[in-house]
Design a protein around this motif. Structure first.
Motif, PDB file in Angstrom:
ATOM      1  N   MET A   1      32.648  40.930  36.935  1.00 27.74           N
ATOM      2  CA  MET A   1      33.575  40.477  37.971  1.00 27.74           C
ATOM      3  C   MET A   1      34.885  39.983  37.368  1.00 27.74           C
ATOM      4  O   MET A   1      35.944  40.177  37.950  1.00 27.74           O
ATOM      5  CB  MET A   1      32.919  39.389  38.817  1.00 27.74           C
ATOM      6  CG  MET A   1      31.749  39.939  39.626  1.00 27.74           C
ATOM      7  SD  MET A   1      31.055  38.834  40.852  1.00 27.74           S
ATOM      8  CE  MET A   1      30.575  37.419  39.930  1.00 27.74           C
ATOM      9  N   SER A   2      34.813  39.381  36.193  1.00 31.30           N
ATOM     10  CA  SER A   2      36.015  38.811  35.570  1.00 31.30           C
ATOM     11  C   SER A   2      37.072  39.855  35.267  1.00 31.30           C
ATOM     12  O   SER A   2      38.264  39.591  35.418  1.00 31.30           O
ATOM     13  CB  SER A   2      35.649  38.088  34.271  1.00 31.30           C
ATOM     14  OG  SER A   2      34.882  36.955  34.540  1.00 31.30           O
ATOM     15  N   ARG A   3      36.652  41.028  34.830  1.00 25.93           N
ATOM     16  CA  ARG A   3      37.644  42.063  34.511  1.00 25.93           C
ATOM     17  C   ARG A   3      38.485  42.411  35.728  1.00 25.93           C
ATOM     18  O   ARG A   3      39.692  42.597  35.626  1.00 25.93           O
ATOM     19  CB  ARG A   3      36.964  43.298  33.947  1.00 25.93           C
ATOM     20  CG  ARG A   3      36.511  43.085  32.516  1.00 25.93           C
ATOM     21  CD  ARG A   3      35.973  44.325  31.920  1.00 25.93           C
ATOM     22  NE  ARG A   3      34.778  44.699  32.675  1.00 25.93           N
ATOM     23  CZ  ARG A   3      34.265  45.908  32.694  1.00 25.93           C
ATOM     24  NH1 ARG A   3      34.823  46.876  32.030  1.00 25.93           N
ATOM     25  NH2 ARG A   3      33.185  46.165  33.384  1.00 25.93           N
ATOM     26  N   GLY A   4      37.851  42.513  36.894  1.00 25.86           N
ATOM     27  CA  GLY A   4      38.589  42.814  38.125  1.00 25.86           C
ATOM     28  C   GLY A   4      39.531  41.699  38.517  1.00 25.86           C
ATOM     29  O   GLY A   4      40.671  41.949  38.939  1.00 25.86           O
ATOM     30  N   VAL A   5      39.076  40.461  38.357  1.00 23.17           N
ATOM     31  CA  VAL A   5      39.915  39.308  38.699  1.00 23.17           C
ATOM     32  C   VAL A   5      41.109  39.240  37.751  1.00 23.17           C
ATOM     33  O   VAL A   5      42.249  38.994  38.184  1.00 23.17           O
ATOM     34  CB  VAL A   5      39.089  38.000  38.661  1.00 23.17           C
ATOM     35  CG1 VAL A   5      39.977  36.785  38.838  1.00 23.17           C
ATOM     36  CG2 VAL A   5      37.992  38.033  39.720  1.00 23.17           C
TER      37      VAL A   5
END
Length: 109
Positions: free
Chosen positions: A31-35
């Motif tokens: 999820m962090s990569r997208g954020v």
């Protein structure tokens, strides 16, 4: 909720811990990569920098636990990949999506 339930069930199984906890952390990585991408496009450098530091720490946590999982499997002559999947199915009963994108799973350290 399925992963949190699984995390509660591993208290007496160290290999189970080394399987389920990195799954939780890896979900955060997915999820962090997208954020981070969202904030990069908005050019908010402070947030991108903070999230990037957090991302790097999570990568190291997952890699560290993976290292120990491989070490303990090797010391008992256990093939780690089937053992990993066996433990996942033992402790986690929900749908599995993002975390089995093997190109994003930390490699053996």
């Amino acid at each position: 909720a399925g992963m949190w339930r699984a995390a509660k069930n591993i208290t007496n199984d160290f290999l189970g811990h080394l399987t389920v906890i990195p799954m939780l952390e890896a979900l955060g990585l997915e999820m962090s990569r997208g954020v981070i991408f969202v904030f990069e496009t908005s050019q908010d450098r402070k947030v991108v920098d903070a999230l990037s530091v957090r991302y790097a720490k999570e990568v190291s946590h997952v890699a560290y636990r993976s290292k120990w999982f491989y070490f303990l499997c090797g010391s008992d002559n256990i093939d780690p990949k089937p053992k990993f999947y066996k433990l996942v199915h033992k402790y986690f009963h929900g749908p599995l999506k993002l975390l089995f994108n093997e190109e994003n799973v930390p490699k053996r350290v």
